[in-house]
Motif scaffolding. Sequence first.
Motif, PDB file in Angstrom:
ATOM      1  N   GLY A  60       0.905  -1.314  -0.012  1.00 30.31           N
ATOM      2  CA  GLY A  60      -0.060   0.013   0.161  1.00 30.31           C
ATOM      3  C   GLY A  60       0.929   1.339  -0.126  1.00 30.31           C
ATOM      4  N   GLU A  61       1.881   1.266  -0.626  1.00 31.35           N
ATOM      5  CA  GLU A  61       2.952   2.251  -0.734  1.00 31.35           C
ATOM      6  C   GLU A  61       2.567   3.443  -1.466  1.00 31.35           C
ATOM      7  N   ALA A  62       2.642   4.712  -1.290  1.00 30.16           N
ATOM      8  CA  ALA A  62       2.268   5.407  -2.411  1.00 30.16           C
ATOM      9  C   ALA A  62       3.920   6.392  -2.504  1.00 30.16           C
ATOM     10  N   HIS A  63       3.926   7.080  -3.673  1.00 34.31           N
ATOM     11  CA  HIS A  63       5.237   7.842  -3.995  1.00 34.31           C
ATOM     12  C   HIS A  63       5.204   9.380  -4.143  1.00 34.31           C
ATOM     13  N   ALA A  64       6.106  10.038  -3.636  1.00 30.68           N
ATOM     14  CA  ALA A  64       6.080  11.662  -3.748  1.00 30.68           C
ATOM     15  C   ALA A  64       6.149  12.070  -5.298  1.00 30.68           C
ATOM     16  N   MET A  65       5.644  13.098  -5.467  1.00 26.54           N
ATOM     17  CA  MET A  65       5.782  13.615  -6.844  1.00 26.54           C
ATOM     18  C   MET A  65       7.253  13.668  -7.264  1.00 26.54           C
ATOM     19  N   LEU A  66       8.004  14.054  -6.517  1.00 25.75           N
ATOM     20  CA  LEU A  66       9.623  13.999  -7.059  1.00 25.75           C
ATOM     21  C   LEU A  66      10.006  12.531  -7.364  1.00 25.75           C
ATOM     22  N   TRP A  67       9.450  11.416  -6.763  1.00 25.59           N
ATOM     23  CA  TRP A  67       9.825  10.426  -7.332  1.00 25.59           C
ATOM     24  C   TRP A  67       9.191  10.034  -8.714  1.00 25.59           C
TER      25      TRP A  67
END
Length: 156
Positions: free
Chosen positions: A118-125
């Motif tokens: 259930g991980e989410a990534h930041a915009m920078l990623w």
Amino acid sequence: MFTGVFYALLAGFLGAVASSSAKLSLGSDYLKGVCENGLKSWASDERHFRQADDTTVCDWLHIPLRLLCGGLLFTCNAVMWTCFAKALRYSSSSARATVTTTASNFISSAFLGHLIFGEAHAMLWWVGISLTLSGLLVLHTAAPHTGEQAVDKKEH
């Protein structure tokens, strides 16, 4: 050329599966929690899964699951290195095989991380992976540099 890309993509995916397996096998009680939630949703009455010493099935079941994930980790790593070696063999350059494997690993890791954990990534990623994929596109669409072109440049 396509064979090298296929092996590179497969190597990246297997690397992501191996890292997810490592996280599952070495992570703190994630498998035990998944087991307990699965059993609770499967059976409405938890007493069916109690043993005589009042421990649940998940208190011991997570250990073989962790061992299974550890085995999957080593298996995926072995097959991943085999695929990466084949990608290097069939690709026109080692840079293409390496960058394709890395991009495949990043994207597969993001997908598996979201699916399993259930991980989410930041915009920078996402900006970083977009730049990586753009570089990969340039690398794959560029014409290969032949030996004749190098000789022509030296003469001029």
